[in-house]
Design a protein around this motif. Structure first.
Motif, PDB file in Angstrom:
ATOM      1  N   CYS A  15       1.004  -1.073   0.135  1.00  0.00           N
ATOM      2  CA  CYS A  15       0.071   0.166  -0.031  1.00  0.00           C
ATOM      3  C   CYS A  15       0.861   1.114   0.147  1.00  0.00           C
ATOM      4  O   CYS A  15       1.862   1.300   0.873  1.00  0.00           O
ATOM      5  N   GLY A  17       0.207   3.904   0.903  1.00  0.00           N
ATOM      6  CA  GLY A  17      -0.112   4.767   2.114  1.00  0.00           C
ATOM      7  C   GLY A  17       0.601   4.317   3.375  1.00  0.00           C
ATOM      8  O   GLY A  17       1.257   5.057   4.213  1.00  0.00           O
ATOM      9  N   CYS A  18       0.243   2.852   3.560  1.00  0.00           N
ATOM     10  CA  CYS A  18       0.868   2.541   5.189  1.00  0.00           C
ATOM     11  C   CYS A  18       1.967   1.243   4.814  1.00  0.00           C
ATOM     12  O   CYS A  18       2.453   0.790   5.727  1.00  0.00           O
ATOM     13  N   CYS A  35      -4.612   0.215   0.295  1.00  0.00           N
ATOM     14  CA  CYS A  35      -5.552  -0.553   1.266  1.00  0.00           C
ATOM     15  C   CYS A  35      -6.982   0.171   1.347  1.00  0.00           C
ATOM     16  O   CYS A  35      -6.927   1.432   1.217  1.00  0.00           O
ATOM     17  N   CYS A  38      -6.598   3.139   3.787  1.00  0.00           N
ATOM     18  CA  CYS A  38      -5.864   4.374   3.342  1.00  0.00           C
ATOM     19  C   CYS A  38      -6.744   5.266   2.264  1.00  0.00           C
ATOM     20  O   CYS A  38      -6.531   6.337   2.218  1.00  0.00           O
TER      21      CYS A  38
HETATM   22 ZN    ZN Z   1      -2.770   1.379   3.643  1.00  0.00          ZN
END
Ligand code: ZN
Ligand code: ZN
Length: 171
Positions: A15, A17-18, A35, A38
């Protein structure tokens, strides 16, 4: 690393984002590997930005409308309408001539905003380097031209500008 959602499948990406692992199916869910969590937060952030932009626009419209009315009232109280009206005017004409000072002054604000909007917008990522010379009075001339331009187009653009501003508030 396995997929954050499908624990039995090996992750092929992460992902953005994370950094959690994602299987091929989850990766292809969005254009940018993200994900669910996110993606939801990203959507919220975009919504928040939009509502802030909307609030800013509405407040700038109110500011302009207030300026327009104030300018109109100032014009109305300072310019005597006797100079443009005559006792022979009919009811419609005398109504118009009575409010000519208001319209001229209010129109000036509309004209001013329109002239400023005509100016080509600068790209946000360009760095402007301004060299100010003491003998450079182009800015001053532009300023005077803008004032004349605003006064000249003011009354004509006032109804359109006001309509456009009201539409911007209620759209
Ligand atoms: Zn994420
Ligand atoms: Zn998955």
């Amino acid at each position: 690393m396995n997929c954050y959602k499908h624990h039995e499948i090996i992750a092929v990406s992460q992902c953005k984002g994370c950094g959690r692992g994602m299987c091929p199916e989850c990766t292809d869910q969005f254009s940018i590997p993200s994900c669910d969590n996110c993606k939801v937060q990203q959507g919220k952030a975009i919504k928040g930005e939009k509502s802030i932009a909307k609030k800013k626009e509405v407040s700038s419209v109110f500011q302009e409308l207030a300026l327009t009315i104030i300018a109109g009232l100032i014009g109305q109280s300072f310019i005597s309408s006797d100079s443009v009206s005559s006792p022979d005017d009919g009811p419609i004409l005398s109504f118009i001539t009575t409010y000519i000072p208001f319209l001229l002054s209010a129109g000036f604000v509309s004209g001013w905003y329109i002239i400023n909007a005509l100016k080509p917008k600068q790209k946000p990522n360009t760095i402007k380097v301004t060299v100010t010379r003491s003998d450079d009075n182009t800015g001053c001339i532009t300023f005077i031209l803008k004032i004349f331009g605003a006064a000249f187009i003011g009354v004509y653009v006032l109804p359109f500008r006001t309509t456009y501003n009201l539409w911007r508030i209620f759209k």
